[in-house]
Design an enzyme around this catalytic site. Structure first.
Site, PDB file in Angstrom:
ATOM      1  N   GLY A  69       1.052  -1.073  -0.400  1.00 36.24           N
ATOM      2  CA  GLY A  69      -0.051   0.487   0.113  1.00 36.24           C
ATOM      3  C   GLY A  69       0.677   1.397   0.271  1.00 36.24           C
ATOM      4  O   GLY A  69       0.808   2.054  -0.772  1.00 36.24           O
TER       5      GLY A  69
ATOM      6  N   SER B 150      14.276 -15.023  12.577  1.00 33.94           N
ATOM      7  CA  SER B 150      13.580 -15.090  10.682  1.00 33.94           C
ATOM      8  C   SER B 150      14.476 -15.876  10.585  1.00 33.94           C
ATOM      9  O   SER B 150      15.400 -16.812  11.482  1.00 33.94           O
ATOM     10  CB  SER B 150      15.193 -13.535  10.625  1.00 33.94           C
ATOM     11  OG  SER B 150      15.114 -14.008   9.238  1.00 33.94           O
TER      12      SER B 150
ATOM     13  N   ARG C 148       9.559 -23.483   4.196  1.00 33.92           N
ATOM     14  CA  ARG C 148       9.473 -23.711   5.593  1.00 33.92           C
ATOM     15  C   ARG C 148       8.463 -24.666   5.773  1.00 33.92           C
ATOM     16  O   ARG C 148       7.650 -25.180   6.801  1.00 33.92           O
ATOM     17  CB  ARG C 148       8.901 -21.729   5.430  1.00 33.92           C
ATOM     18  CG  ARG C 148       9.720 -20.962   5.618  1.00 33.92           C
ATOM     19  CD  ARG C 148       8.646 -19.688   6.009  1.00 33.92           C
ATOM     20  NE  ARG C 148      10.509 -18.442   5.717  1.00 33.92           N
ATOM     21  CZ  ARG C 148       9.471 -17.516   5.758  1.00 33.92           C
ATOM     22  NH1 ARG C 148       8.440 -16.854   5.479  1.00 33.92           N
ATOM     23  NH2 ARG C 148      10.693 -17.008   5.816  1.00 33.92           N
TER      24      ARG C 148
ATOM     25  N   HIS D 187       2.431 -17.409  10.596  1.00 26.39           N
ATOM     26  CA  HIS D 187       2.730 -16.444  10.130  1.00 26.39           C
ATOM     27  C   HIS D 187       2.586 -16.068   8.761  1.00 26.39           C
ATOM     28  O   HIS D 187       2.917 -14.143   9.251  1.00 26.39           O
ATOM     29  CB  HIS D 187       4.594 -16.892   9.181  1.00 26.39           C
ATOM     30  CG  HIS D 187       5.000 -16.046   9.474  1.00 26.39           C
ATOM     31  ND1 HIS D 187       5.682 -14.806   9.986  1.00 26.39           N
ATOM     32  CD2 HIS D 187       6.696 -15.992   7.870  1.00 26.39           C
ATOM     33  CE1 HIS D 187       6.760 -14.166   8.882  1.00 26.39           C
ATOM     34  NE2 HIS D 187       7.438 -14.238   7.945  1.00 26.39           N
TER      35      HIS D 187
END
Lengths: 666, 250
Positions: A45, A284, A337, A429
Site C-alpha cells: 500500500g 528470522s 518453511r 506467520h
C-alpha cells in the site's frame, strides 16, 4: 460468472513487456482529476500510494495505526529476493520464477510469478536510490544471503530489519507526496465497507478511530493492501491489529476469496509460554543460514532436559539428531518453511520436544560460531586452536549478522542464545490465500484491486522466504501503477464521484447498524474470549495437519461460536469515542466468518500441497502428496451469505514453461 | 506476583486526567508488560469498567507504536527495549508501578495512555526523503559503491522506530535525536547528498515550528532510546545544519 485471469497472450518472457506496450494510458492532465483510495500502508500500500501520487493521481490513503510507518511489513526480518545474480552463482529471472513456482508447490499462476521475478531487480535499484541502507561488503557493494528452498544467494538484507528499512523507504516516498498534497493520509482510520456504484468500486466507508465518526470517501478506484489474515489463529507473528476486515468486506461485496486454506506456519518462532500470551515472535529464517536444528536422539536426554538435570550443551554430538540434515541432505537446514515446520512437528509428536510443553526444538549456533571464529583467527594471525579466543571472535561475527534477533530472543526468553541453543517451534506467520485477482491485480469487482499479502496470486500453496517483501513492492511500485492506468483510462470523463448517492447511504447505514448492534449487546464475554476460542479451533483443526473429520468439526464449531459471539459478546464504552474493544470486536466478527470458509476450503481440497497438509494425503515417508490431476486449480469462493454456502469457482492452472514434478528437497 | 498499578486515566484530549489505582494479582514473571495490561483490561471489562487505552501493535519492538512512561522512564526500567519487550521479571512482588503517557507539548494526549505523534510525521514530510520517482529506470544498485562503514552507520541511524521516547525523556521535549537520525542516514549516503542542505534546514525548521524544545546535550535521549540511536547523530546534524546555513544561496 466465469473467472478470467486475463493473462496476456504470447511467450512467457514477452507477456509483461507486450502488455505494457499495448495498454491504454491516462495523460498527466487527466490524472489530476482521478482519485484512488488505498487501504493499508505496508510495503504494498505504501509503495502503491507513493507511485500513484508521483504519477499525478490524487491518492487517499488509510491506515489503522497512528502513522503509515507502523504497518506490519516493518517487522519483516530476513530479506528481499531479487534475481540480480551479483554473486555470479547462476541466478536468473527464470530461476527465481522456477524456485517460486516450485516452492509454491505448483499452485500459483505462472504469468504473475514470472512478472514478479522480472521486476524484482528494479526493486533493489529503486530502494538503493531512495537511500535504503542495505548490507554491504568491504568493497562497498551489496551483500547477499541465502534463504530456504533455493540454491543461490539472492537475498538482499539490512541485518534482521530488512522490512523496516524497505517500509521506511516507501514511507519516505509517501511523505514526499503527502507534503505535495498528492496523498491525503488518513491515520487512525479503519475501512468498514466498500461502496459499489453501477457495478464499480467507487469508495469506502471508514471509521475515524479517534472520534468514532463514520466517514464517506469516494474515488474512481479502490485498492485493498491490508495484508493477510494470520490473526484468525489468535496467536501468530502478525501485529495485534493485523486484520482481515478490509479484505473480508471486499469479499462480501463480490470479490472472490481464493485459497483461504493456504497458510504459512513458520518453523522458527519462539515457543508459547502461557495462557496470557498475546502473540508469537518470529526468529528470522536467515538464522537457518548458520543455525543447525536438532533434537536429542534418545528419550532419556529429552526427559533430563525437561527435568532440568542437563542442558543442551551437555548432550554430545553423537547423541543429537540433526533431523533436517538427515532427511533432506541437499537443502539441509534450508528446506522451505512448510517442510521444516512439519519436520519439527513430527519430532515433537514423536516425543522429542525439548521443553516442558514438548513443543520446541533447538536452533544451535555453536558450529557457526566456531567456523567464523577460526576464519577470523586466521585472518588476524591469531591461534585458531585457542577455543576461548575462537568463540569470542565467532560470537562477534554472529552478533554482527543477527544481533537484533539474538537480543529479541534474550529479552523474551531470558536466556543467552550465544551460549545455549535457541528453542523454537512453528507458528502462523503468513497467508498465501487472499482476494482473487486477475493479471491486472483487479478483483472480481470492477475497479477494486488487491495487492501484497491481501491477494493470492504469487506464492501458490507455500511462500518462499524473502519473497513477501519482493511481492509487496513489486505490486505497489511496478505492477499496479501500470495496470490501474489501463482501467482508469475509461474514467477520464467521469468527473468527481459524489458521496451523496443512495449507494453511500445504504453502505453507511449498514456499517452504523452493525456497530450499534455490537456496542449495545450487553453480553457477558469479552472479545478476546471469542478470539482465543476461535484461535484454538483453527490451530487444532486447521493448523499444520488437517483431517476430513477435524475440518468438518471446525466448520460447525466456528459457526456455533459465531452465533454465541453475536449473542453474548460485551463491549464497554460507546461508539463515538476511541474504543479499542469495539475495533477488536469488528475484526473478530469477520475472523469468525473467514475461519469457517477457511475450513471449508481445506475440506474441499483433497490433497496435500505446500502449507495445506491433509493427513489422508501423505506418502509413506510423511511427505505431502499432491494431486495434480484433480486439484491443479485456484479455489475462488463467491460469497452467498453464510460462509458454508459460498460457491466455488475454479481457475485451472496450466504450466507451459515449467515441468510439474514431485517437489523434492532431498 | 502482586502489584499496585497507578495509571493515568484521561477520557479525551480535553479532560484534565488523573492517576487511578489498580491492584493486580498473580502476575507471571514471564508476561510482557503489555500482556500484564491485557490481563488488567480483561478484568476491568468483566467488572463493567472501561479498559485502559494504550497504543501497541507489533509487540516485538519494531513498529514504534507502543510508548508508556513507566516509573518515570520511557519504555520502563530495562535498556534497549520498547515497552512491548519489557518483561515482568524486571519487577518484584509488591511493587508500585506508575504508568503514564509520553508527555510533550507537541505530543498531546488523545486518551488515557495514547498520544498524538503526528507532529513527528510532519517533520519527515518536510524533508525526510530522497526525491526519486519510481520508474524502473534508476541506475543499477551497485553502480555507486558505498563504504561499508558509512553504510553501516547509515543503517544504525535508520533503525529509529519513531516511538518518541527521546522526546518524552528530554526535559526540553526536544526531537533532536529523532530528527538527526533521519538527517544522518541520508547525509552518510551518496543518494542523500543532492538535497542535503535543503533537507536539514527544512526538517529543523519544521521541528521548531511544531513546538519541540531545544537540545541542551543532557544525553538522556540516548540512554532511553530503545534502538540505541547515538548522540553522534545530533553532532552530525548540527554540522550539516551549520554548513547548510553558511553555504546556502538563499
Amino acid at each position: 460468472m466465469k473467472l478470467d485471469s486475463k493473462v496476456p497472450e504470447g511467450n512467457l518472457k514477452d507477456k509483461w513487456t507486450n502488455y505494457k506496450d499495448s495498454i491504454n494510458l491516462v495523460n498527466p492532465a487527466n490524472k489530476r482529476n482521478i482519485d484512488i483510495i488505498v487501504v493499508g500502508t505496508g510495503l504494498a500500500g505504501g509503495s502503491a500510494s507513493a507511485t500513484l501520487a508521483e504519477l499525478g493521481y490524487n491518492v487517499k490513503a488509510f491506515c489503522y495505526q497512528d502513522s503509515p510507518r507502523r504497518a506490519h511489513s516493518i517487522a519483516a526480518q530476513g530479506g528481499i529476493n531479487a534475481a540480480k545474480n551479483y554473486q555470479g552463482d547462476g541466478d536468473s529471472t527464470y530461476r527465481l520464477f522456477y524456485d517460486t513456482v516450485k516452492g509454491g508447490d505448483y499452485r500459483s499462476r505462472e504469468a504473475n510469478v514470472f512478472r514478479l521475478a522480472e521486476v524484482s531487480t528494479n526493486i533493489i535499484d529503486q530502494c538503493v536510490a531512495q537511500g535504503v541502507p542495505f548490507a554491504r561488503d568491504y568493497g562497498g557493494l551489496l551483500d547477499n544471503r541465502s534463504f530456504g528452498g533455493v540454491l543461490v544467494s539472492r537475498t538482499f538484507y539490512a541485518k534482521g530489519q530488512t522490512g523496516q528499512q524497505l517500509l521506511l523507504g516507501a514511507y519516505s516516498a509517501m511523505n514526499r507526496q503527502i507534503a505535495r498534497g498528492k496523498i491525503k493520509m488518513n491515520n487512525r482510520h479503519e475501512m468498514l465497507d466498500i461502496v459499489i456504484v453501477d457495478g464499480k468500486a467507487r469508495g469506502i466507508i471508514a471509521r475515524n478511530l479517534v472520534t468514532g465518526e463514520i466517514e464517506r470517501h469516494s474515488a474512481h478506484a479502490v485498492v485493498i493492501a491490508s495484508g493477510g489474515y494470520g490473526n484468525v489463529y489468535f496467536l501468530s507473528t502478525n501485529a495485534m491489529g493485523s486484520n482481515a476486515t478490509a479484505a473480508w468486506k471486499a469479499h462480501k461485496k463480490g470479490a472472490h476469496f481464493a485459497n483461504p486454506c493456504y497458510t504459512q506456519i513458520h518453523p522458527t518462532c519462539i515457543p508459547r509460554s502461557g495462557d496470557y500470551q498475546s502473540k508469537l515472535t518470529l526468529m528470522s529464517e536467515s538464522l537457518r543460514n548458520d543455525g543447525r536444528i536438532w533434537v536429542p536422539k534418545n528419550k532419556k536426554d529429552v526427559d533430563a532436559l525437561r527435568n532440568g538435570t542437563i542442558r543442551a550443551v551437555d548432550i554430545s554430538e553423537a547423541d543429537r539428531d540433526y533431523y533436517l540434515e538427515r532427511r533432506y541432505p541437499a537443502f539441509g537446514n534450508l528446506v522451505p518453511r512448510d517442510v521444516a515446520s512439519r519436520a519439527a512437528k513430527e519430532r515433537c509428536d514423536a516425543g522429542f520436544g525439548v521443553n516442558q510443553t514438548g513443543e520446541a526444538v533447538f536452533l544451535d549456533f555453536s558450529a557457526a560460531i566456531e567456523r567464523y571464529g577460526k576464519e577470523q583467527a586466521l585472518l588476524k594471525g591469531l591461534d585458531s586452536n585457542n577455543k576461548d579466543k575462537v568463540k569470542e571472535l565467532g560470537t562477534e561475527i554472529v552478533r554482527s549478522k543477527y544481533g537484533n534477533l539474538f537480543q529479541m530472543y534474550e529479552k523474551i526468553v531470558d536466556e543467552n542464545p550465544y551460549q545455549t541453543p535457541m528453542m523454537i517451534y512453528p507458528a502462523v506467520h503468513y497467508t498465501m490465500g487472499g482476494i482473487w485477482v486477475d493479471y491486472n491485480l483487479m478483483t472480481s469487482v470492477d475497479g477494486l484491486y488487491a495487492i501484497g499479502e491481501a491477494n493470492f496470486s504469487d506464492h501458490g500453496a507455500n511462500r518462499l522466504g524473502a519473497s513477501a517483501l519482493m511481492q509487496g513492492l513489486a505490486d505497489g511500485y511496478f505492477v499496479l501503477p501500470y495496470t490501474i492506468g489501463d482501467y482508469l483510462s475509461n474514467d477520464i470523463r467521469t468527473g468527481p464521484i459524489s458521496t451523496s448517492s443512495k449507494e453511500f447511504d445504504v453502505a453507511e447505514k449498514e456499517v452504523v447498524e452493525r456497530i450499534e448492534k455490537l456496542i449495545n449487546n450487553k453480553g457477558s464475554n469479552t472479545v478476546d474470549h471469542y478470539h482465543k476460542k476461535l484461535g484454538k479451533i483453527m490451530w487444532d483443526k486447521c493448523g499444520m495437519a488437517r483431517t476430513e473429520k477435524g475440518l468438518k468439526d471446525a466448520m460447525s464449531e466456528i459457526k456455533k461460536l459465531r452465533e454465541d459471539f453475536w449473542e453474548n459478546v460485551s463491549i464497554p464504552g460507546n461508539s463515538s469515542e476511541m474504543n479499542k474493544e469495539l475495533e477488536k470486536a469488528g475484526r473478530v466478527a469477520d475472523f469468525l466468518e473467514l475461519g469457517e470458509l477457511f475450513a471449508k476450503d481445506a475440506l474441499e481440497r483433497n490433497e496435500s500441497c505446500g502449507g495445506h497438509f491433509r493427513e489422508e494425503y501423505a506418502t509413506l515417508e510423511g511427505e505431502a502428496e499432491r494431486d495434480d490431476k484433480d486439484f491443479s486449480y485456484v479455489s475462488a469462493w463467491e460469497y452467498k451469505g453464510e460462509p458454508a454456502d459460498a460457491i466455488l469457482h475454479k481457475e485451472e492452472l496450466s504450466f507451459e514453461n515449467i515441468e510439474v514434478k514431485v517437489r523434492s528437497y532431498k | 506476583m502482586n502489584l499496585n498499578l497507578k495509571i493515568w486515566r484521561q477520557k479525551d484530549a480535553n479532560d484534565k486526567g488523573k492517576i487511578v489505582e489498580y491492584p493486580i494479582a498473580n502476575v507471571s514473571e514471564h508476561m510482557s508488560f503489555l500482556e500484564m495490561l491485557d490481563v488488567l483490561n480483561e478484568e476491568l471489562i468483566e467488572k463493567g469498567d472501561e479498559p485502559v487505552a494504550f497504543d501497541h501493535d507489533c509487540r516485538e519492538g519494531i513498529c514504534g507504536m507502543c510508548s508508556l512512561y513507566i516509573n518515570g522512564e520511557a519504555h520502563g526500567p530495562d535498556r534497549g527495549v520498547t515497552t512491548c519487550q519489557l518483561h515482568m521479571r524486571k519487577f518484584k512482588d509488591g511493587d508500585t508501578i506508575f504508568i503514564e503517557p509520553f508527555r510533550a507539548t507537541a505530543l498531546p494526549v488523545v486518551k488515557d495512555l495514547v498520544v498524538d505523534r503526528s507532529a513527528m510525521d510532519r517533520i519527515q514530510q518536510a524533508g525526510g526523503f530522497v526525491s526519486v520517482n519510481t520508474s524502473g529506470n534508476t541506475q543499477d544498485a551497485n553502480a555507486i559503491p558505498i563504504a561499508k562503514e558509512n553504510a553501516d552507520k547509515a543503517f544504525d541511524a535508520a533503525t529509529c522506530i519513531g516511538c518518541g521516547a527521546c522526546i518524552a525523556t528530554c526535559k526540553n521535549s526536544s526531537a533532536m535525536l529523532y530528527v538527526s537520525a533521519k538527517v544522518s542516514q541520508f547525509s552518510l549516503l551518496p543518494q542523500g547528498q543532492v538535497e542535503a542542505k535543503e533537507r536539514v534546514k527544512n526538517m529543523v525548521n519544521k521541528m521548531d515550528e511544531e513546538g519541540f524544545g531545544n537540545c541542551t546535550n543532557t544525553g538522556a535521549c540516548e540512554v532511553e532510546c530503545p534502538k540505541g540511536i547515538s548522540l553522534e547523530n545530533i553532532s552530525r546534524m548540527n554540522r550539516e545544519f551549520l554548513a547548510a546555513n553558511f553555504s546556502s544561496k538563499k
